[in-house]
Design an enzyme around this catalytic site. Structure first.
Site, short mmCIF file in Angstrom:
data_model
loop_
_atom_site.label_atom_id
_atom_site.label_comp_id
_atom_site.label_asym_id
_atom_site.label_seq_id
_atom_site.Cartn_x
_atom_site.Cartn_y
_atom_site.Cartn_z
N ASP A 101 0.90 -1.04 0.01
CA ASP A 101 -0.04 0.09 0.09
C ASP A 101 0.93 1.35 0.00
O ASP A 101 0.25 2.32 -0.07
CB ASP A 101 -0.85 -0.10 1.09
CG ASP A 101 -0.26 -0.15 2.60
OD1 ASP A 101 0.61 0.14 2.78
OD2 ASP A 101 -0.85 -0.99 3.34
N GLY A 136 2.56 -6.69 13.04
CA GLY A 136 1.35 -6.85 12.42
C GLY A 136 1.25 -7.86 11.12
O GLY A 136 0.69 -7.57 10.12
N HIS A 173 6.42 -7.78 -1.63
CA HIS A 173 5.10 -8.11 -2.64
C HIS A 173 4.79 -7.26 -3.52
O HIS A 173 3.70 -7.37 -3.94
CB HIS A 173 4.00 -8.69 -1.34
CG HIS A 173 4.44 -9.99 -0.66
ND1 HIS A 173 3.55 -10.26 0.57
CD2 HIS A 173 5.16 -10.88 -0.80
CE1 HIS A 173 3.92 -11.54 1.05
NE2 HIS A 173 5.13 -11.67 0.22
N ALA A 218 -0.50 -1.84 16.18
CA ALA A 218 0.83 -1.35 15.72
C ALA A 218 0.81 0.11 16.28
O ALA A 218 2.14 0.56 16.61
CB ALA A 218 0.48 -1.42 14.08
N CYS A 235 8.59 -6.91 -21.17
CA CYS A 235 9.16 -5.52 -21.84
C CYS A 235 9.50 -4.44 -20.74
O CYS A 235 10.42 -3.51 -20.97
CB CYS A 235 7.99 -4.93 -22.66
SG CYS A 235 6.65 -4.28 -21.84
#
Ligand code: OAD
Length: 255
Positions: free
Chosen positions: A104, A186, A119, A230, A131
């Protein structure tokens, strides 16, 4: 409270690695994957996050990622993201890195510079062939995903069954083998190879700290595991850090 022995150990740390997962973004309003209300509730990962799902119905996959991208764009970094940006800028470290499973971009938006994305990124699209073309994901029309080279535009994320980006995983492995301390924030610690990193760090004998409202398979393997969110956990860790090192923690981060 942060244990006194952990705070004492913070005094001599020169390099800190912070490993984050979807729980890091939960308080920003980005859903996690597992658990109640998670993205996998009511969905099968193999229908949305695999190369086979993309081959079978690229439009469906794109619509899901665009829906997630809209959530991410509406989200704002929280106090925990800002605490990490403060540590990077003002923590007095020789090396500070975030290695994230998140796609994100919230760490970067909070001001962190040394962020390794294991990721990929939901903000980007890339050509499915080699390409090398990259473009903003929100420019891709899910009904017309043809790249000029003959490939197809796809989210620039790692799907189940795919390799992690080589450079990112190699660098994450190097850091895991060399840092003085690691924090794990987390993540459910069940998706490999990312889940191997904190275990490798713990087996080296360095201090590994987990922050998660719920226990995970890692919990019993590390010396410190805090049942906190968190934002709360990172606020407390950053305050302990500042106290141990004679500096002042300003929650506003780098701004
Ligand atoms: P998960 O959804 O598996 O786990 C999220 C973790 O965050 C859980 O352990 C929760 O207890 C914890 N959590 C929830 N709220 C929290 C909060 N406010 N503060 C701190 N922790 C909180 O997410 P990941 O471990 O990141 O991969 O999942 C790993 C990978 O599996 C993802 O990158 C994704 C997913 O399928 C792919 O899509 C390839």
């Amino acid at each position: 409270m942060i244990d006194a022995a952990l705070a004492e150990g913070m005094k001599s740390v020169r390099s800190l690695l912070v490993l984050t997962g979807a729980g890091m973004s939960a308080e920003s309003g980005v859903p996690t994957f597992r658990g109640p209300g998670g993205l996998w509730e009511g969905h099968r990962p193999e229908d949305l996050a695999t190369p086979e799902a993309f081959d079978a119905d690229a439009g469906r996959v794109w619509r899901w990622y665009r829906w997630r991208l809209d959530r991410v764009k509406a989200a704002q970094p929280h106090a925990g993201h800002r605490a990490l940006a403060w540590l990077e800028a003002r923590g007095g470290l020789e090396a500070f890195h975030v290695v994230t499973q998140n796609v994100d971009g919230l760490h970067q938006r909070a001001g962190c510079r040394n962020v390794i994305e294991l990721h990929g990124s939901i903000v980007r699209a890339r050509c499915s062939l080699s390409c090398g073309n990259i473009r903003p994901a929100d420019e891709v029309d899910p009904a017309d995903i043809a790249c000029a080279c003959g490939g197809r535009w796809r989210p620039d994320v790692v799907w189940f069954g795919e390799m992690l980006p080589y450079a990112a995983f190699t660098e994450a492995g190097r850091l895991t083998e060399t840092v003085d301390m690691a924090w794990v924030i987390g993540t459910s610690n069940v998706v490999y190879p990312a889940a191997a990193l904190p275990r490798v760090a713990a087996r080296r004998g360095i201090t590994v700290v987990e922050v998660n409202p719920d226990p995970t398979p890692l919990t019993g393997e590390v010396p410190y595991s805090y049942r906190m969110t968190a934002s709360e956990g990172l606020d407390r860790l950053a305050r302990a850090w500042a106290g141990a090192r004679g500096s002042r923690f300003e929650e506003s981060g780098t701004s």
